[in-house]
Design a protein around this motif. Structure first.
Motif, short mmCIF file in Angstrom:
data_model
loop_
_atom_site.label_atom_id
_atom_site.label_comp_id
_atom_site.label_asym_id
_atom_site.label_seq_id
_atom_site.Cartn_x
_atom_site.Cartn_y
_atom_site.Cartn_z
N UNK A 275 0.85 -1.19 0.00
CA UNK A 275 0.00 0.00 0.00
C UNK A 275 0.89 1.25 0.00
N UNK A 276 0.68 2.18 -0.93
CA UNK A 276 1.61 3.30 -1.07
C UNK A 276 1.41 4.42 -0.05
N UNK A 277 0.23 4.52 0.54
CA UNK A 277 -0.04 5.62 1.48
C UNK A 277 0.75 5.45 2.76
N UNK A 278 1.01 6.56 3.43
CA UNK A 278 1.67 6.50 4.73
C UNK A 278 0.66 6.34 5.87
N UNK A 279 -0.63 6.41 5.54
CA UNK A 279 -1.69 6.30 6.54
C UNK A 279 -2.83 5.46 5.95
N UNK A 280 -3.25 4.45 6.67
CA UNK A 280 -4.35 3.58 6.25
C UNK A 280 -5.58 3.91 7.09
N UNK A 281 -6.72 4.05 6.44
CA UNK A 281 -7.98 4.33 7.12
C UNK A 281 -8.80 3.05 7.19
N UNK A 282 -9.33 2.77 8.37
CA UNK A 282 -10.13 1.57 8.59
C UNK A 282 -11.53 1.94 9.07
N UNK A 283 -12.52 1.20 8.60
CA UNK A 283 -13.89 1.26 9.10
C UNK A 283 -14.07 0.07 10.03
N UNK A 284 -14.65 0.30 11.20
CA UNK A 284 -14.81 -0.78 12.16
C UNK A 284 -16.08 -0.60 12.97
N UNK A 285 -16.38 -1.59 13.79
CA UNK A 285 -17.55 -1.50 14.67
C UNK A 285 -17.37 -0.45 15.75
N UNK A 286 -16.13 0.01 15.94
CA UNK A 286 -15.87 1.08 16.91
C UNK A 286 -15.65 2.42 16.22
N UNK A 287 -16.09 2.53 14.98
CA UNK A 287 -15.94 3.79 14.26
C UNK A 287 -14.67 3.82 13.43
N UNK A 288 -14.32 5.01 12.92
CA UNK A 288 -13.12 5.14 12.08
C UNK A 288 -11.84 4.98 12.89
N UNK A 289 -10.89 4.25 12.33
CA UNK A 289 -9.57 4.04 12.93
C UNK A 289 -8.53 4.29 11.84
#
Length: 260
Positions: free
Chosen positions: A88-102
């Motif tokens: 993955x080229x980005x320096x930051x990965x965004x995740x969707x989860x049951x606890x909201x955005x991470x």
């Protein structure tokens, strides 16, 4: 069907320490029952499944017996796999989860989790809690997890819970913690109710621990050590209503799961 998996030791810069997690990068979701069965087959504290959604990733976590709403070490492991295996080229990965955005970012050679801060509320010491953990508590707090403060690092190391009694308490798991000797604070985490007697290193418990110790020690940047048998070091920052949890990760195994 064949699925690739990767086993990563999170919060460790070497194999066979920290907390192992299994990671699957899927093209589409499997059925819930199948994901739970796969997690039970691997029998690690967490198996993570990630699927790309838009510009980010949807992540879910399973213990051998249950899906959980938040897991730090398996998120760190998933980011390591996406960065190092899938490039993955980005320096930051965004995740969707049951606890909201991470999110997980790469900074200074470490991976940093960006998680919600969860400030525990005072509950008061009870005989039931002390007996379940076999400790003499200084303070007892709670949120989604029970948090029991002890008087020393040695007391945390010596803790030997009654797992059956602990599983009957109305919390997902119990943290024991104290001021550290070489680190700002230490902890251990027991969650027999969800199939984990003791978790080696737990990112999500630090959502509770960081606000507590930041206030108590009067500092926003802290070092932590989870003193399980495997052990793991965490670098912690309180940033408003978020916590940043830094650590290393090491790939230790990979393979293919055969499904039919």
């Amino acid at each position: 069907m064949q699925l690739e998996f990767y086993q990563v030791d999170a919060f460790s810069d070497r194999p066979f320490s920290g907390n192992p997690a299994m990671v699957y990068r899927l093209d589409t979701w499997l059925g819930d029952d199948l994901m739970q069965t796969i997690a039970a087959e691997h029998n690690l504290s967490e198996t993570a499944f990630v699927v790309r959604e838009g510009q980010g990733w949807h992540i879910r976590w399973f213990t051998p017996t249950a899906e959980v709403p938040l897991c730090g070490h398996a998120t760190l492991a998933s980011a390591h796999v996406l960065f190092d295996i899938y490039k993955e080229p980005a320096e930051r990965l965004e995740f969707i989860s049951k606890s909201g955005p991470l999110s997980v970012s790469r900074e200074g050679g470490r991976l940093w989790l960006d998680f919600p801060a969860i400030e525990p509320a005072e509950l008061g010491v009870t005989v039931e809690v002390e007996r379940a953990l076999n400790v003499q508590a200084v303070d007892v707090l709670g949120s989604n997890k029970l948090m029991v403060v002890l008087d020393s690092e040695q007391a945390v190391l010596d803790c030997q819970p009654d797992m059956l009694a602990l599983a009957r308490l109305p919390w997902q798991g119990a943290i024991v913690t104290a001021k550290g000797v070489k680190h700002d604070f230490v902890s251990r985490y027991f969650a027999p109710a969800i199939g984990i007697n003791e978790d080696p290193v737990t990112g999500s418990t630090h959502c509770n621990l960081i606000p507590y110790w930041s206030k108590r020690l009067g500092k926003s940047s802290l070092t932590a050590y989870q003193c399980s048998k495997r052990g793991g070091e965490l670098f912690c920052r309180l940033d408003g209503d978020r916590v940043k949890i830094g650590g290393n990760a090491t790939l230790v195994a990979s393979g293919t799961l055969m499904l039919g």
